[in-house]
Design a protein around this motif. Structure first.
Motif, short mmCIF file in Angstrom:
data_model
loop_
_atom_site.label_atom_id
_atom_site.label_comp_id
_atom_site.label_asym_id
_atom_site.label_seq_id
_atom_site.Cartn_x
_atom_site.Cartn_y
_atom_site.Cartn_z
N ILE A 168 61.15 48.97 -7.71
CA ILE A 168 61.96 48.79 -6.50
C ILE A 168 63.25 48.05 -6.82
N ASP A 169 64.37 48.62 -6.43
CA ASP A 169 65.67 47.94 -6.47
C ASP A 169 66.43 48.44 -5.25
N TRP A 170 66.23 47.77 -4.11
CA TRP A 170 66.75 48.22 -2.84
C TRP A 170 67.83 47.26 -2.33
N ALA A 171 68.85 47.82 -1.73
CA ALA A 171 69.74 47.01 -0.91
C ALA A 171 69.02 46.72 0.41
N VAL A 172 68.93 45.46 0.78
CA VAL A 172 68.23 45.12 2.02
C VAL A 172 69.02 45.66 3.21
N GLU A 173 68.33 46.33 4.11
CA GLU A 173 68.98 46.95 5.27
C GLU A 173 69.66 45.88 6.13
N ALA A 174 70.69 46.33 6.87
CA ALA A 174 71.45 45.39 7.70
C ALA A 174 70.74 45.09 9.02
N THR A 175 69.95 46.03 9.55
CA THR A 175 69.33 45.84 10.86
C THR A 175 67.87 45.39 10.72
N LEU A 176 67.38 44.73 11.77
CA LEU A 176 65.99 44.30 11.77
C LEU A 176 65.06 45.50 11.72
#
Length: 355
Positions: A168-176
């Motif tokens: 896993i190498d994810w950009a954390v989402e902006a929305t909840l």
């Protein structure tokens, strides 16, 4: 299977059955089975099933307070709610359970069980079994899986989630909403790891993101021993969910036996009554095995609950692996009533890594 897919088909069918008045007929024509018992599985009951800004796992909210009260009223009017000590007595005496026998259970030991669920049960003259992880009752610390979700939902914008052991190498989402979706995927994958790897991952993210579990959070507190004593005196039952909410089958034999034995000893020491029932943490088919069952039996437990979906038929084959019927926040009253009438059709499909 996505939450939407699990919810949509069963909920739609249940609503149609309700509108057509078919549920009483389904309940009458469904053949019962000797020793059958419906074991309902809850986690959390909050005032709302979708609290604003809630940064923990919303799928562990089983019902709002109002819906939970309606569910309990339906059980009391149409089924035979029982206590585990009554079921164990039937088992010991080899007496059949009454038709419609139902047990109510809660996993983990969140303090909303005391604040919200317990008063409702007490008002209705009903009982439930609360399976608690004794180490968290001792420490007051949030549960590791909950904190993993909380960190992902709370970390600063622009953060990355890097878990090389899971690819896993994810950009954390902006929305909840997006973060909750990522958290659900992450939780499922994390439970594939062995216990030490799971613990190391949570500790690493606490340090990387600067969100230590020791600070706690008001939305995710375990109950206290004083609260559990009050509940036990008020007619509730308290059972084991291990010491530290570990997936027992992923521990060494020595550590697994210790989780089972020490949780039982702590419950009996603190509450002064025998602890005879355990619920396997997470509870899917990969969360317990033959060694786990033998440790539970050797420790002196009389029954054990899994989180495999289904109706239990009490007997030697299921005594230490009772299936349960999960109750989750998307379940409206028509669906709940349909599940109780015809559980084989209307329960959630079994999932490997849940409670």
């Amino acid at each position: 299977m996505s939450v939407a897919a699990r919810v949509g088909r069963r909920q739609l069918l249940a609503r149609w059955c309700h509108r057509l008045g078919a549920l009483p007929l389904l309940k009458r024509v469904r053949p019962g089975a000797h020793g059958e018992v419906r074991v309902l599985a809850y986690h959390r009951v909050l005032e709302s099933s979708d609290p604003q800004g809630f940064s923990f796992d919303p799928e562990l909210i089983s019902a709002s307070a109002d819906v939970f009260r309606q569910q309990m009223q339906h059980l009391k009017a149409n089924f035979v709610p029982m206590r585990f000590d009554e079921v164990l007595d039937h088992l010991d005496r080899r007496r059949p359970l009454p038709a419609g026998a139902t047990l109510i259970t809660f996993d983990d030991g969140y303090d909303d069980n005391y604040r919200i669920a317990f008063p409702i049960l007490r008002d209705l003259g009903m009982s439930a079994m609360f399976f608690v992880s004794t180490g968290h009752i001792d420490s007051g610390r949030p549960y590791a899986y909950d904190w993993l979700v909380h960190m992902l939902c709370s970390v600063s914008d622009g953060a990355r989630l890097q878990v090389p052991e899971l690819g896993i190498d994810w950009a954390v989402e902006a929305t909840l909403t997006g973060r909750r979706r990522q958290a659900s995927d992450l939780l499922y994958r994390v439970k594939l790891l062995d216990d030490d790897e799971q613990a190391a991952l949570v500790a690493r993210l606490e340090t990387t993101w600067g969100i230590p579990r020791t600070v706690g959070h008001p939305d995710c507190r375990p109950m206290t021993w004083d609260q559990l004593r009050e509940m036990e005196r008020g007619g509730m039952e308290i059972g084991s969910h291990g010491v530290d909410h570990r997936m027992l089958a992923k521990l060494s034999l020595e550590r697994m036996v210790g989780e089972v034995r020490d949780s039982k000893l702590a419950l009996e020491r603190e509450l002064g009554v025998p602890a005879r029932v355990i619920s396997y943490p997470v509870g899917g088919p990969d969360a317990f095995n033959h060694d786990t069952v033998e440790a539970v039996r050797a420790a002196g437990f009389g029954l054990a609950c899994s989180y495999v979906a289904g109706v239990g038929r009490l007997g030697p084959a299921t005594q230490f692996s009772l299936p349960r019927l999960p109750v989750e926040r998307h379940m409206d009253m028509p669906w709940f009533q349909a599940m109780m009438a015809l559980p084989e059709l209307f329960t959630y499909a079994s999932r490997l890594r849940t409670g």
